[in-house]
Structure formats: structure tokens, C-alpha cells
Write a protein that holds these residues in place. Structure first.
Motif, short mmCIF file in Angstrom:
data_model
loop_
_atom_site.label_atom_id
_atom_site.label_comp_id
_atom_site.label_asym_id
_atom_site.label_seq_id
_atom_site.Cartn_x
_atom_site.Cartn_y
_atom_site.Cartn_z
N ARG A 64 40.80 31.68 45.52
CA ARG A 64 41.20 32.87 44.78
C ARG A 64 40.03 33.55 44.07
O ARG A 64 40.25 34.42 43.24
N GLY A 65 38.80 33.16 44.40
CA GLY A 65 37.65 33.85 43.86
C GLY A 65 36.84 33.08 42.85
O GLY A 65 35.86 33.61 42.31
N GLY A 101 37.85 33.67 48.72
CA GLY A 101 37.17 34.67 47.91
C GLY A 101 36.11 34.11 47.00
O GLY A 101 35.47 34.87 46.25
N GLY A 102 35.88 32.79 47.02
CA GLY A 102 34.92 32.17 46.11
C GLY A 102 33.79 31.47 46.84
O GLY A 102 33.69 31.48 48.07
N GLY A 127 32.68 36.09 41.19
CA GLY A 127 33.67 36.31 42.24
C GLY A 127 34.67 37.40 41.91
O GLY A 127 35.01 38.25 42.72
N GLU A 128 35.19 37.42 40.69
CA GLU A 128 36.19 38.40 40.29
C GLU A 128 35.61 39.46 39.36
O GLU A 128 36.16 40.53 39.20
N ASP A 171 39.33 45.27 42.24
CA ASP A 171 40.08 45.45 43.48
C ASP A 171 40.00 46.89 43.94
O ASP A 171 39.93 47.83 43.14
#
Length: 679
Positions: free
Chosen positions: A393-394, A492-493, A529-530, A535
Motif C-alpha cells: 500500500r505504499g 506501491g512501496g 511512497g505516499e 493521487d
């Protein structure tokens, strides 16, 4: 005459049944005793002739009844004005679909395309007679529009294909239409890129489709199709790399096409780009953010034929702090890691929390920007699953080996990576990939001095990493070709795997000057990552956002200033939002009045290709995809479009007449069979 269900005519074979019964009548004749045959011979010729007439008449009536029933189910329609003059006109259920995509803003000598299709749709509505049904749709919206509000239909930023819009209208007709004669009229520019899609459609009853095209000519256009923040470590005053992708939808190359980068409304970079015809071109622009938090930006090109796709939005996050979780394995030495994170760089603070490995399963990993897993001897199945989900999930993860590598290998296997094996043989460190973002700013010396600094590291014990089949690369290599620092991408990570533990018993890395900046930069790199780029949404499409704001009710502010509360679901450590925005720009996700996330919203890139299909080619392509008849009804630019449409749909539906005829034939057959007995 035409038939709406011509395949039903195969049933006319049943008309042969009465003939077969007549020809193969296997009843045995009865024997009658007469005292004299003189009278029978006298009457033989007259009676047999009457019997044969009756039998052939019954055969004809039965055959005609069967033919009339089958023909009624085939739904015959009599075309032409002569039929409607005597028998009346069939009522119609019609759906009018207007293309109101962005390309309809273009114009020709007849005016804007949207104005032309509005006029064509109005002519269709005006052509309706008492008893007809009229439904009005636009391609951008699935909801019905009022027939008297066609003039109010405006161009939309939402993109839907013609097949999707026609299928939606056809399904509505099949479900709501009361008449057998059902037609979908699609008025638009027949843009090739938005004509069909890869979805599977099923035919909708006996609905037909008629196209009313705008006679559009293909035009060149330059569009920005993507913007990506390439830098993973972002700090105020430091250069950030932004890569923009442009496409020249034209036949001629373009030189020195101006591209500008804007951050927080100010232009911070500009350059000229060479654009080959019909090929994507990437260009790099640099910007230095001056503040922290969520920042908005966009890339813009110079004006051309189609202005709507000349700006592409993006978001940039410069965090005020980063939360780092340090997980200490049994007996692991984390002292040097804690000391490295205690260093302040600029005004950013790395907030660290140290927990023992046995507390990992009860920790919400989503609250942390990066996890440093220091020498785990064992990991449970639940802990491995939680860490893999966090990376997918990042999240960012750094893994240090332990004397026992089973726990680390279980995690690496779940990530689709390789494996570790303890190696006692001393080895020296070779050169690293100094071009990697992880090392940017770590060394100030020349490349030769950088290499020497690594070569001076003394490694006495290490975990040899064998690469897997996933996406991974060695950032620091050993002299024998093995990896000292490996990067693994998963979902995503990203994961960084060190070959040594942060313990002087393994190597002298923890006491070297390289260790502190390497740990610090690893925390920045893994936590990006986030946080670096938000987005990216497409107008009109529903997207799911995962926001780290568990237990808080969120609302959304769209680029046009509207506010609404999207559908949201609370999950462990986060909130899931289902977001749909129809206006390009920057949308803000807020908890009360606090900004928690910014997202960029851009147009569907298919709108930028201004090439159009010929009406006949478009009809063939749509018919193949939809599985229902498609014809070209007329030109939207003609004032006589209503006459063209009336000619295309005029006629009388004869199925009721066929059923009435079948009943008449059956009644006549009953009367002949019951009343006329010549024998």
C-alpha cells in the motif's frame, strides 16, 4: 416491407405441416355394404369432387393461419408513405443521445459542434407524433434529460464512449419503451478515440441505432498526457524533478514548443521541447518548493487548436515530519540506529518509536511512514502478512539481518524477492550506484573518494542475498558481485535489504561517518511512497483513496469550489474514500477544516486525439461491438434532418394485422370443418 425479427421467419417451415398431413392421410377406408352399387356409381363423381374441394380449402386456411402467426412474430413493417396513408403510422419509442464531450467545443462553418447536435436533437423531438415516446440522454451523464431542455445541455469534462452511451440508451428503451419500433439516435462528431472501447455489450431487444454525424475534419493538437514527480526525497529549497509527457497529435514535427512548470500558482521553470508527430515526448523540469505541506502545481503548454488539454495538474507533498517505526528483534542492537535518527536536518524531525518484535502484531503500521526491521529472528504468519500489506500500500521497509534468517526469508518470499544466507568469510565493499536518489547529497567528495570511502568498510559477517524474480536492484555491491544493499519494489512501496546488522560485530559501518546520513536518507527515501506525489484522478471516474485519517469524517472540496461528503469506509488505521470529480484541477480532502490530502484531477487523454471516423466506418464499428443494427440517418448540419429521420423510421407495423388475419383464417377453418359436410 422489412422485418424487425427476420430470424423468426424460419418458423414458416411449420406451414408444411398441414400439407404433410393432407398428403399422408393413413386412415383406413370403412367398408359399407350396399344392396346395389348403381346409385353409388351415379353419385361418385359429384361427391368426391366436393370432398376434395373441402380438403384443399381446409389445407389452405390452416397453412395461411400458420404463416400469419409466424409472420406476426417476425414483426413486419411496411415502409413508405403509401402504406401509412391507408394503414396509419407506427408509433415509435426513441432515445436521442447527444455527444457533449469536450471535442464538441470545436467549430466549423456551421457553428460549434455542440450547437449542431442540439439542433439535430431538437428536430428529432419536434418530429415526434402523438403516441411516440422520446427519451433524451447526453454521453457524459447517465441520467435522463428533459426533451424541452436540450438547449441547456452543455459540454462536459466527463468522457464516455459512444458504445457505452448507446448501450445505456438501448437498455433504457428495452426496459421502459412501450412500442415495438425502438430506435436510438446518436448525434456526435464520431471521434475515433471515444467511439468504441474494450467492454463487452449484449444486444438489447429489437432496438436499432441511427447515427447523425457532425462532419468534422481531423485537426492537429498538442496535449499533456501525464505529469510525474520523479524525486522521492523532497525538502524546502531542494530541487524537485518533474517529468511531463506530451503528445503531438499531428502530421508535422514541432520544434521548441514552450512548456512551463507552475508551483503554487507561480511559474518556476520553462523550456522548449521538440515534438515528433504522433509520438510521446518526455521533458524534465526542476522546481524548488519553498514551504511544507500539500502544494499544488501544473504543467502548461502554449495555446493551440484545443485549449482544454494544455494544462496538466499534479500535487506535491513536503512533510513537516516523518514517523519512523523501529522494530527491535530479540537481542538486536538498535543503539546506532536510534542515534542516527536523533540528528536534525534543517527543520524536519524524524519522529521515531522503538518497539520489540513481539509487539509488532498489535501495532497499526499505517500510522508510520517507514519501518526499520532490525534483526528479526522469527516472524509469525500474521506479522509477515501485515508487513507485506503495508509495503504493497505504499509503505517503506528497511530490513537488517539476524543470525537466524528464517524470519527475514519468510517475509522476502511473501514479497516475491530472493533469500538471505549467513556468510562468515570477510569481504570488501565495492562501488555503489551513486546516481540513485538515495545517495543524493550523502557524499560531497569526488566519485573516486566516494568509492574509497566504501572500500574502507570492514565486513566480518554478512547475510548473502540471492536475488529473486521481482523488480529489484543492487544499490551497493560487494567485491565478489554480491549485494550489500538491495532495493526491492513491491506494489506501491519499496524495501531496502542490508547485508549486515547495525552492530559492530558484523561490520564497522555503524561507527563510520557514512552510517548516519545513510540511515537518514533511507528514512526519507522509504517514507516517500505516499508523501511525494498525491493521487491523480481522471474526470468522471470513481477512484478509491486511502487516507491516513482513521476515525475522522472527511469531506471533499472540488476544483470548482463545491463541497460534498463522499462515500467512506473506516478500516484499520485509515479511511477509504470513493471519489468522483468532474472538474479538472486540484481537489482537497479535509477533516473539519484541516487539510489531510490533495489530489489532482485531469481530463481523459482520449479527448486530445482530434481524428474522426467516416460515418459508414463508424456505423460498421459500432454494429460489430454492440451487436445491433446501426445505420447512418443523416447529417446534423442539414436543416432537413427531421425529414431524413422520418424517412428512416416511417412505416406501419403489421404484426397486429397478421394476428387478426390468423384469427380470421382459424375461424374460417373451424366453420368449414364443422358446417360443410358434403359426404
Amino acid at each position: 416491407m422489412t422485418f424487425l425479427n427476420p430470424l423468426v421467419l424460419v418458423g414458416l417451415i411449420a406451414a408444411a405441416i398441414p400439407l404433410l398431413v393432407h398428403l399422408f392421410n393413413f386412415r383406413r377406408p370403412r367398408r359399407l355394404d350396399y344392396s346395389s352399387l348403381a346409385l353409388l356409381q351415379a353419385l361418385q363423381h359429384t361427391i368426391i369432387q366436393r370432398i376434395r374441394i373441402r380438403q384443399w380449402l381446409l389445407l389452405l386456411l390452416r397453412t395461411l393461419a400458420l404463416c400469419a402467426i409466424v409472420t406476426a412474430f417476425a414483426q413486419p413493417v411496411f415502409k413508405g408513405a403509401s402504406g401509412t396513408r391507408f394503414l396509419g403510422r407506427a408509433s415509435v419509442s426513441m432515445a436521442v443521445v447527444l455527444d457533449n464531450s469536450l471535442s464538441m467545443l470545436l467549430r466549423d462553418v456551421e457553428g460549434t459542434f455542440i450547437a449542431q447536435v442540439r439542433q439535430a436533437a431538437q428536430n428529432l423531438v419536434n418530429s415526434a407524433r402523438p403516441g411516440d415516446e422520446v427519451f433524451v440522454f447526453s454521453t457524459a451523464e447517465a441520467a435522463l434529460a428533459r426533451p424541452d431542455a436540450i438547449a441547456d445541455i452543455e459540454v462536459s469534462n466527463v468522457t464516455r464512449t459512444a458504445t457505452e452511451a448507446i448501450q445505456h440508451a438501448a437498455a433504457h428503451l428495452a426496459r421502459e419503451g412501450v412500442h415495438v419500433n425502438q430506435v436510438v439516435y446518436y448525434a456526435g462528431d464520431l471521434q475515433e478515440s471515444t467511439l468504441t472501447d474494450s467492454a463487452t455489450y449484449s444486444p438489447q431487444g429489437s432496438v436499432r441505432v441511427a447515427l447523425i454525424p457532425v462532419q468534422a475534419a481531423s485537426r492537429p493538437n498538442v496535449a499533456i498526457t501525464g505529469t510525474v514527480v520523479k524525486s522521492r526525497i523532497v525538502e524546502p529549497g531542494q530541487a524537485v524533478t518533474v517529468e511531463a509527457t506530451l503528445v503531438n497529435h499531428g502530421l508535422s514535427p514541432l520544434d521548441n514548443w514552450a512548456v512551463s512548470l507552475y508551483l503554487e500558482g507561480e511559474r518556476v521553470a520553462q523550456m522548449g521541447v521538440a515534438l515528433p508527430p504522433d509520438l510521446p515526448a518526455r521533458t524534465t523540469l526542476l522546481a524548488s518548493p519553498q514551504s511544507r505541506g500539500w502544494l499544488s502545481g501544473y504543467v502548461q503548454t502554449e495555446d493551440d487548436t484545443f485549449l482544454e488539454d494544455n494544462r496538466h495538474y499534479f500535487t506535491l507533498h513536503v512533510p513537516a515530519s516523518r514517523n519512523i517505526l523501529i522494530v527491535r528483534g530479540a537481542g538486536a542492537n538498535v543503539k546506532h540506529v536510534e542515534l542516527a535518527f536523533a540528528v536534525r536536518e534543517g527543520q524536519t524531525t524524524l519522529r521515531t518509536l522503538v518497539i520489540d518484535a513481539h509487539a509488532l502484531s498489535a501495532t497499526a503500521l499505517s500510522r508510520y511512514d517507514a519501518v526499520f526491521l532490525v534483526s528479526p529472528a522469527t516472524l509469525s504468519t500474521g506479522e509477515v502478512t501485515a508487513l507485506a500489506r503495508y509495503v504493497d500500500r505504499g509503505g517503506g521497509l528497511m530490513l537488517f539481518p539476524a543470525d537466524e534468517v528464517n524470519g527475514a526469508n519468510a517475509l522476502l518470499e511473501t514479497l516475491g524477492a530472493g533469500s538471505l544466507a549467513i556468510r562468515e568469510t570477510p569481504v570488501s565493499v565495492a562501488v555503489a550506484d551513486f546516481e540513485h536518489p538515495l545517495f543524493a547529497g550523502v557524499f560531497e567528495e569526488t566519485l573516486t573518494e566516494q568509492a574509497r570511502a566504501l572500500e574502507r568498510l570492514a565486513v566480518s559477517r554478512m547475510a548473502l542475498y540471492t536475488p529473486g524474480t521481482g523488480v529489484e536492484s543492487a544499490l551497493i555491491g560487494l567485491s565478489d558481485g554480491a549485494s550489500f544493499l538491495q532495493e526491492i519494489q513491491y506494489g506501491g512501496g519499496r524495501v531496502l535489504v542490508m547485508a549486515v546488522a547495525p552492530d559492530p560485530a558484523w561490520s564497522d559501518l555503524p561507527v563510520r561517518g557514512l552510517f548516519v546520513p545513510l540511515m537518514y536518507r533511507s528514512a526519507y527515501y522509504l517514507s516517500a511512497g505516499e508523501s511525494v506525489q498525491g493521487d491523480a484522478l481522471v474526470t468522471g471516474r470513481t477512484s478509491r483513496l486511502r487516507v491516513r485519517a482513521a476515525g475522522r469524517r472527511l469531506h471533499l472540496t472540488t476544483p470548482d469550489g463545491a463541497e460534498h461528503v463522499p462515500e467512506q469506509q473506516q478500516v484499520f488505521g485509515a479511511t477509504l474514500l470513493d471519489v468522483k470529480v468532474s472538474t479538472p484541477g486540484i481537489a482537497d480532502v479535509l477533516a473539519t477544516d484541516s487539510l489531510v490530502r490533495r489530489v489532482s484531477v485531469n481530463l481523459d487523454e482520449r479527448e486530445s486525439r482530434l481524428t474522426y471516423a467516416a460515418p459508414e466506418d463508424a456505423a460498421g464499428a459500432l454494429e460489430e461491438v454492440l451487436g445491433i443494427p446501426v445505420e447512418v440517418a443523416g447529417d446534423a448540419g442539414l436543416s432537413s434532418v427531421s425529414e431524413t429521420i422520418m424517412q428512416a423510421r416511417s412505416g406501419v407495423n403489421l404484426w397486429r394485422h397478421m394476428l387478426i388475419a390468423a384469427l380470421i383464417f382459424l375461424a374460417a377453418e373451424m366453420l368449414v370443418a364443422m358446417r360443410w359436410r358434403p359426404e
